[in-house]
Every structure is written in structure tokens, then in C-alpha cells.
Scaffold this active site. Structure first.
Site, mmCIF file in Angstrom:
data_model
loop_
_atom_site.group_PDB
_atom_site.id
_atom_site.type_symbol
_atom_site.label_atom_id
_atom_site.label_comp_id
_atom_site.label_asym_id
_atom_site.label_seq_id
_atom_site.Cartn_x
_atom_site.Cartn_y
_atom_site.Cartn_z
ATOM 1 N N ARG A 172 0.194 -10.633 24.417
ATOM 2 C CA ARG A 172 -0.143 -10.930 23.021
ATOM 3 C C ARG A 172 -0.776 -9.720 22.335
ATOM 4 N NH1 ARG A 172 -1.158 -16.203 21.493
ATOM 5 N NH2 ARG A 172 -3.072 -15.641 20.414
ATOM 6 N N ARG A 176 -1.870 0.852 21.527
ATOM 7 C CA ARG A 176 -1.372 1.838 20.558
ATOM 8 C C ARG A 176 -1.895 3.241 20.853
ATOM 9 N NH1 ARG A 176 -3.116 -1.872 16.256
ATOM 10 N NH2 ARG A 176 -1.501 -3.468 16.030
ATOM 11 N N ARG A 247 -8.957 -25.376 28.388
ATOM 12 C CA ARG A 247 -10.269 -24.775 28.188
ATOM 13 C C ARG A 247 -10.818 -25.326 26.880
ATOM 14 N NH1 ARG A 247 -12.640 -22.682 32.319
ATOM 15 N NH2 ARG A 247 -13.659 -20.972 31.208
ATOM 16 N N ARG A 277 -17.288 -13.772 22.587
ATOM 17 C CA ARG A 277 -17.277 -13.029 21.326
ATOM 18 C C ARG A 277 -18.233 -13.677 20.338
ATOM 19 N NH1 ARG A 277 -11.133 -14.607 19.066
ATOM 20 N NH2 ARG A 277 -11.439 -16.832 19.145
ATOM 21 N N GLU A 300 -19.362 -17.612 21.093
ATOM 22 C CA GLU A 300 -18.302 -18.476 21.602
ATOM 23 C C GLU A 300 -18.333 -18.492 23.128
ATOM 24 O OE1 GLU A 300 -14.856 -17.832 19.067
ATOM 25 O OE2 GLU A 300 -13.593 -18.287 20.780
ATOM 26 N N TYR A 348 0.374 -22.776 23.771
ATOM 27 C CA TYR A 348 -0.449 -22.028 22.837
ATOM 28 C C TYR A 348 0.428 -21.614 21.662
ATOM 29 C CZ TYR A 348 -3.813 -19.148 20.666
ATOM 30 O OH TYR A 348 -4.692 -18.661 19.730
ATOM 31 N N ASP A 350 0.443 -20.213 17.659
ATOM 32 C CA ASP A 350 -0.257 -19.754 16.467
ATOM 33 C C ASP A 350 0.153 -20.623 15.276
ATOM 34 O OD1 ASP A 350 -2.002 -17.726 17.247
ATOM 35 O OD2 ASP A 350 -0.406 -16.242 17.338
HETATM 36 P P1 FAD Z 1 -4.125 -29.475 15.834
HETATM 37 O O1 FAD Z 1 -4.616 -28.539 14.777
HETATM 38 O O2 FAD Z 1 -4.888 -29.519 17.104
HETATM 39 O O3 FAD Z 1 -4.026 -30.927 15.202
HETATM 40 C C1 FAD Z 1 -3.823 -32.095 15.983
HETATM 41 C C2 FAD Z 1 -4.580 -33.232 15.336
HETATM 42 O O4 FAD Z 1 -4.235 -34.453 15.991
HETATM 43 C C3 FAD Z 1 -6.100 -33.115 15.462
HETATM 44 O O5 FAD Z 1 -6.684 -33.115 14.178
HETATM 45 C C4 FAD Z 1 -6.510 -34.339 16.266
HETATM 46 O O6 FAD Z 1 -7.738 -34.903 15.837
HETATM 47 C C5 FAD Z 1 -5.363 -35.282 16.036
HETATM 48 N N1 FAD Z 1 -5.172 -36.251 17.137
HETATM 49 C C6 FAD Z 1 -4.919 -35.962 18.427
HETATM 50 N N2 FAD Z 1 -4.753 -37.088 19.142
HETATM 51 C C7 FAD Z 1 -4.880 -38.130 18.266
HETATM 52 C C8 FAD Z 1 -4.799 -39.548 18.407
HETATM 53 N N3 FAD Z 1 -4.498 -40.117 19.577
HETATM 54 N N4 FAD Z 1 -5.005 -40.302 17.303
HETATM 55 C C9 FAD Z 1 -5.287 -39.714 16.109
HETATM 56 N N5 FAD Z 1 -5.367 -38.381 15.919
HETATM 57 C C10 FAD Z 1 -5.150 -37.595 16.983
HETATM 58 N N6 FAD Z 1 -3.612 -19.519 15.216
HETATM 59 C C11 FAD Z 1 -3.370 -18.471 14.393
HETATM 60 O O7 FAD Z 1 -2.279 -18.374 13.819
HETATM 61 N N7 FAD Z 1 -4.342 -17.537 14.155
HETATM 62 C C12 FAD Z 1 -5.578 -17.589 14.730
HETATM 63 O O8 FAD Z 1 -6.427 -16.724 14.496
HETATM 64 C C13 FAD Z 1 -5.844 -18.685 15.609
HETATM 65 N N8 FAD Z 1 -7.052 -18.794 16.194
HETATM 66 C C14 FAD Z 1 -7.284 -19.820 17.048
HETATM 67 C C15 FAD Z 1 -8.529 -19.897 17.635
HETATM 68 C C16 FAD Z 1 -8.806 -20.926 18.513
HETATM 69 C C17 FAD Z 1 -10.169 -21.007 19.135
HETATM 70 C C18 FAD Z 1 -7.805 -21.878 18.837
HETATM 71 C C19 FAD Z 1 -8.064 -22.947 19.837
HETATM 72 C C20 FAD Z 1 -6.568 -21.816 18.209
HETATM 73 C C21 FAD Z 1 -6.286 -20.785 17.312
HETATM 74 N N9 FAD Z 1 -5.058 -20.720 16.657
HETATM 75 C C22 FAD Z 1 -4.816 -19.646 15.828
HETATM 76 C C23 FAD Z 1 -4.008 -21.753 16.844
HETATM 77 C C24 FAD Z 1 -4.096 -22.898 15.817
HETATM 78 O O9 FAD Z 1 -5.319 -23.571 15.961
HETATM 79 C C25 FAD Z 1 -2.899 -23.860 16.031
HETATM 80 O O10 FAD Z 1 -1.697 -23.163 15.759
HETATM 81 C C26 FAD Z 1 -2.901 -25.123 15.152
HETATM 82 O O11 FAD Z 1 -4.141 -25.759 15.138
HETATM 83 C C27 FAD Z 1 -1.851 -26.095 15.669
HETATM 84 O O12 FAD Z 1 -1.761 -27.202 14.806
HETATM 85 P P2 FAD Z 1 -1.370 -28.652 15.346
HETATM 86 O O13 FAD Z 1 -1.206 -29.493 14.148
HETATM 87 O O14 FAD Z 1 -0.236 -28.549 16.299
HETATM 88 O O15 FAD Z 1 -2.627 -29.112 16.234
HETATM 89 N N1 UDP Z 2 -8.629 -10.249 25.982
HETATM 90 C C1 UDP Z 2 -9.522 -9.513 26.723
HETATM 91 N N2 UDP Z 2 -10.459 -8.754 26.085
HETATM 92 C C2 UDP Z 2 -10.564 -8.721 24.741
HETATM 93 C C3 UDP Z 2 -9.654 -9.479 23.974
HETATM 94 C C4 UDP Z 2 -8.695 -10.235 24.625
HETATM 95 O O1 UDP Z 2 -9.481 -9.555 27.942
HETATM 96 O O2 UDP Z 2 -11.449 -8.013 24.215
HETATM 97 C C5 UDP Z 2 -7.604 -11.052 26.702
HETATM 98 C C6 UDP Z 2 -8.077 -12.490 26.973
HETATM 99 O O3 UDP Z 2 -7.575 -12.903 28.220
HETATM 100 C C7 UDP Z 2 -7.423 -13.260 25.851
HETATM 101 C C8 UDP Z 2 -6.090 -12.523 25.711
HETATM 102 O O4 UDP Z 2 -6.419 -11.135 25.941
HETATM 103 O O5 UDP Z 2 -7.226 -14.616 26.183
HETATM 104 C C9 UDP Z 2 -5.407 -12.675 24.369
HETATM 105 O O6 UDP Z 2 -6.279 -12.206 23.357
HETATM 106 P P1 UDP Z 2 -6.344 -12.884 21.907
HETATM 107 O O7 UDP Z 2 -7.211 -12.065 21.042
HETATM 108 O O8 UDP Z 2 -4.942 -13.142 21.451
HETATM 109 O O9 UDP Z 2 -7.083 -14.254 22.269
HETATM 110 P P2 UDP Z 2 -7.372 -15.533 21.335
HETATM 111 O O10 UDP Z 2 -7.712 -15.047 19.951
HETATM 112 O O11 UDP Z 2 -6.134 -16.326 21.390
HETATM 113 O O12 UDP Z 2 -8.518 -16.174 22.022
#
Ligand code: FAD
Ligand code: UDP
Length: 372
Positions: A172, A176, A247, A277, A300, A348, A350
Site C-alpha cells: 500500500r 520514492r 483489529r 500514531r 491511536e 480492507y 478504501d
Molecule cells: P462502514 O463504514 O463500516 O459502515 C457499515 C455500517 O453498518 C456501520 O455504520 C454499522 O453500524 C452498520 N451495521 C453493521 N451491522 C449492522 C447491523 N446488524 N444492523 C444495523 N447496522 C449495522 N479509507 C480511505 O479511503 N481513506 C482513509 O484515510 C481511510 N482511513 C481509515 C482509517 C481507519 C482507522 C479505518 C478503520 C478505515 C479507514 N478507511 C479509509 C476505510 C473506510 O473506513 C471504509 O472504506 C468505509 O468505512 C467502508 O464503508 P462501508 O459502508 O463498507 O462500511
Molecule cells: N506502516 C508502518 N509504519 C508506518 C506506516 C505504515 O509499518 O509508519 C505499515 C503498517 O503495517 C500499516 C501498513 O504499513 O498497516 C499500511 O500503512 P497505511 O498508512 O496504509 O495504514 P492505515 O492508514 O490503513 O492504517
């Protein structure tokens, strides 16, 4: 025709509901939370006024023009470039690994070609087909950078040794040999001016959509034409075969005056530091960040997801893959239910990929109705 039920008001559910409702189908969208937008939910922090990403920082980036146009239809995207820093053994570096990081880490001032040759001399060229995270790191950056920036962070983030994780997790991140420090390679990147929740509310704002919050799928009694389910796949089957591994994250808030760390994201790869972070959310909104006297940041912490925790990252180790296949087989046998999104497909994804897939799933369903 009965209504279509969409479980989950995140991007997956909202995008599917919008497409179907625009074609005249009545949709009920439910979510057990008290807000829409799923894990992308944003809200203003009462104390500082800062727009907070409640379930972790979300930066929108994509190379899919269709998805970029789609999100811009429902809210104003502001220019934002994610530039991440990392504190390693008391020094601050630039991420992802770029020429600045390499020169600073090794105390050198190499040109791009020199740095490339130098890193290749450190890299384990004997690893021809890297399978694990560790092999991928050793093959492309060598042991010094691997130990400094990746080994500790990854152990904290995933709770296992990087030798047990797939290489895809590291793939991911770019490597560079110039000074470009944009975390992402994608041509489109931005932040919603009014937060993600406002965008999802706009997507859901259609006369054919009823949004019902605080509502669990398990409590529904109505009959539906079809169900799009974006909740956890194993939960749909009552965890019959066991739980898929996730996780979860704990966010520890830090309230401060002014500017806490001077940037949006500071990574802490050192193993001795328990968190991965710190994200200071006002810096995700550079167009308004100067207007806040106070600030809020979150440390976090990652840990194994228990039954009452929020599932964040699917782990997908070998054991999970086998269980996943069993659940997927059952999912295919389920009549009139389509499993979608990050939790429904245990992947996973985005936000941009989530939106793109949701558009495709809705289109496929419409096509199926036409063919029937
Ligand atoms: P979700 O957003 O998880 O929505 C699912 C919904 O279903 C939830 O609101 C939940 O309450 C509901 N639900 C589940 N089960 C039930 C049930 N039985 N009854 C009623 N409701 C229910 N993507 C990026 O592009 N850029 C980022 O920087 C980025 N950062 C992230 C950082 C973190 C920490 C995490 C975990 C993810 C990140 N993502 C990021 C990914 C992003 O969160 C997901 O792409 C997006 O949330 C997926 O949308 P979804 O609708 O599939 O799931
Ligand atoms: N990672 C790392 N060190 C860093 C940043 C990222 O080891 O400083 C690793 C870590 O395993 C992470 C993966 O690279 O899960 C992907 O990074 P990304 O920033 O995409 O993680 P996310 O934002 O999805 O948590």
C-alpha cells in the site's frame, strides 16, 4: 414490489440506496448507530469546534474519475494533501519513505540515483518473490529501514510478527527516490468541507429512501424484495462457525491550546511507545485550522477486537481466510441477500473503492431486474 432493505448507512449502503432510489425503487436504509456515514462519520468537537473523524482519520484519495465526480456531486471537496511524519528514536522523518527520509536516516546527501543504488545494496535481492510483509520490506528497503520504520509499527498495528502478515499490506505504501512526500500516488485527493457525514446525508437525501437509525438488522420484522447487507459477514450468520479476526482501535483524546503537533499525522514506529500514531484533526481542514484557539488530537492504540468492540481492520491471516471461505460459501447460498462493503466482504477497502464497488453492485442488481 416490496421495499429493498439496506443494512448499514456507510458509503456502501448509501451509494446503493441512492442508485436504486433514483431508478424508482423504495429503499429502507437502517443502521444501529445514531448517525449515518459508518466509520467515516465526522462531527464537531464541542470544546474546540474542530471537525473530528470519530472512527479514525479519513483522507479521500482516488484514481477513479467516476468516483471523484460522484463524491463531488454530494459535497464540496477541499484541496488536501496528506503529508505524514514519523518520530523514530527521537528524530522526525518524512513518510512514506522518500529521498529526504533516506538521506536523513543514514546521515547522507545522496542524489536519487545514488540513493537507489544505496538502498539496493541494503536490500535482500535474494528474495525474488516476497510473500510476507517482512520479506517485502527486506527485499525493497533492507533491514535498517525495516527495523526503524516498519517492524515496530506493524507489530503494534497488527499484533503479530510481520513475518506472518501478507506482503500486500506494505505494498500500500510507496517508496520514492525523490523529495515527493505526498502519502498517496492518486491524482485526486481532498477533504469534504463539511465533513463526510454531510456528504452521506446528501447521498441518502432522496424521496424514495427512508433512513432508520438506532435500528439493528436483527430486530427487523418486515419482508423485503432484496437485502444489501454491509454489516459483518460472520455476524449475519450469528457467528455460527466462529468469529473472523479483526483489529479494533482505541482513541485517547488529547485536548490542548493552539497547535499540538504542527501536523495532521505523526507516526510512532518505535516499539517502546504503545500507540501507533497521533492524529490532530484540525490539520485535516487547513482552510479553517487557524480559526480554532483550541485543538484536539488522538493517540491511536490497536488491539485484538473482542465481541463488544468495533471491528476496524480485517486481519486475513491463514486461519481467517479458511473461515472466510466457509462463510462466503454460505453467503452465496443466501437467497435475495447481497453482501457488500468492508465488513460484508471482510476486506480492507478504501472509501473510493467502497463507492466504486457499491455503484457496480447497484448496477448489476438493476441489470438483473431488467433481465428477469
Ligand atoms: P462502514 O463504514 O463500516 O459502515 C457499515 C455500517 O453498518 C456501520 O455504520 C454499522 O453500524 C452498520 N451495521 C453493521 N451491522 C449492522 C447491523 N446488524 N444492523 C444495523 N447496522 C449495522 N479509507 C480511505 O479511503 N481513506 C482513509 O484515510 C481511510 N482511513 C481509515 C482509517 C481507519 C482507522 C479505518 C478503520 C478505515 C479507514 N478507511 C479509509 C476505510 C473506510 O473506513 C471504509 O472504506 C468505509 O468505512 C467502508 O464503508 P462501508 O459502508 O463498507 O462500511
Ligand atoms: N506502516 C508502518 N509504519 C508506518 C506506516 C505504515 O509499518 O509508519 C505499515 C503498517 O503495517 C500499516 C501498513 O504499513 O498497516 C499500511 O500503512 P497505511 O498508512 O496504509 O495504514 P492505515 O492508514 O490503513 O492504517
Amino acid at each position: 414490489m416490496k421495499r429493498i432493505c439496506i443494512v448499514g448507512a456507510g458509503f456502501s449502503g448509501a451509494v446503493i440506496a441512492r442508485r436504486l432510489s433514483e431508478c424508482g425503487y423504495k429503499c429502507l436504509v437502517i443502521d444501529e448507530r445514531e448517525h449515518p456515514a459508518g466509520n467515516c462519520h465526522t462531527e464537531r468537537d464541542a470544546e474546540s469546534g474542530v471537525m473530528v473523524h470519530k472512527y479514525g482519520p479519513h483522507i479521500f484519495h482516488t484514481n477513479d474519475e467516476r468516483v471523484w465526480n460522484y463524491i463531488n456531486r454530494f459535497g464540496e471537496m477541499m484541496p488536501y494533501v496528506n503529508r505524514v511524519k514519523a518520530t523514530v528514536k527521537g528524530q522526525v522523518y518524512s513518510m512514506p519513505i522518500n529521498l529526504h527520509t533516506i538521506n536523513q536516516f543514514f546521515g547522507k546527501c545522496m542524489s536519487p540515483a545514488e540513493a537507489k543504488a544505496f538502498i539496493e545494496s541494503q536490500a535482500r535481492m535474494d528474495i525474488t518473490d516476497p510473500q510476507t510483509f517482512e520479506e517485502q520490506a527486506l527485499r525493497f528497503v533492507g533491514d535498517n529501514i525495516y527495523q526503524g520504520f516498519f517492524a515496530g509499527y506493524t507489530r503494534k498495528q497488527w499484533g503479530v510478527d510481520p513475518s506472518q502478515l501478507p506482503a500486500s499490506i506494505l505494498k500500500r505504501l510507496p517508496l520514492r527516490f525523490n523529495y515527493e512526500d505526498n502519502y498517496f500516488n492518486h491524482p485526486y485527493q481532498g477533504m469534504p468541507r463539511n465533513g463526510y457525514t454531510a456528504i452521506v446525508e446528501n447521498i441518502l437525501g432522496h424521496e424514495n429512501i427512508e433512513l432508520r437509525l438506532d435500528c439493528k438488522y436483527e430486530d427487523l420484522t418486515e419482508e423485503f424484495e432484496h437485502i444489501f447487507y454491509s454489516g459483518p459477514l460472520d455476524r449475519y450468520f450469528n457467528y455460527d462457525l466462529g468469529r473472523l479476526g479483526y483489529r479494533t482501535l482505541d482513541f485517547e483524546p488529547v485536548h490542548a491550546e493552539g497547535d499540538f503537533q504542527g501536523t495532521a499525522v505523526m507516526n510512532y514506529p518505535d516499539s517502546e511507545i504503545p500507540f501507533t500514531r497521533i492524529a490532530e484533526h484540525k490539520h485535516f481542514a487547513p482552510w479553517e485550522s487557524d480559526s480554532f484557539a483550541k485543538t484536539i488530537a488522538f493517540r491511536e492504540y490497536s488491539r485484538s477486537c473482542g465481541p463488544d468492540d468495533i471491528p476496524y481492520y480485517p486481519i486475513r491471516l491463514v486461519a481467517e481466510t479458511e473461515l472466510l471461505e466457509k462463510y462466503q460459501t454460505r453467503a452465496k447460498q443466501e437467497k435475495n441477500v447481497t453482501f457488500v462493503g468492508r465488513l460484508g466482504t471482510y476486506q480492507y477497502l478504501d472509501m473510493d473503492v467502497t463507492i466504486g464497488r457499491a455503484l457496480d453492485v447497484a448496477e448489476a442488481y438493476l441489470q438483473m431486474l431488467i433481465n428477469e
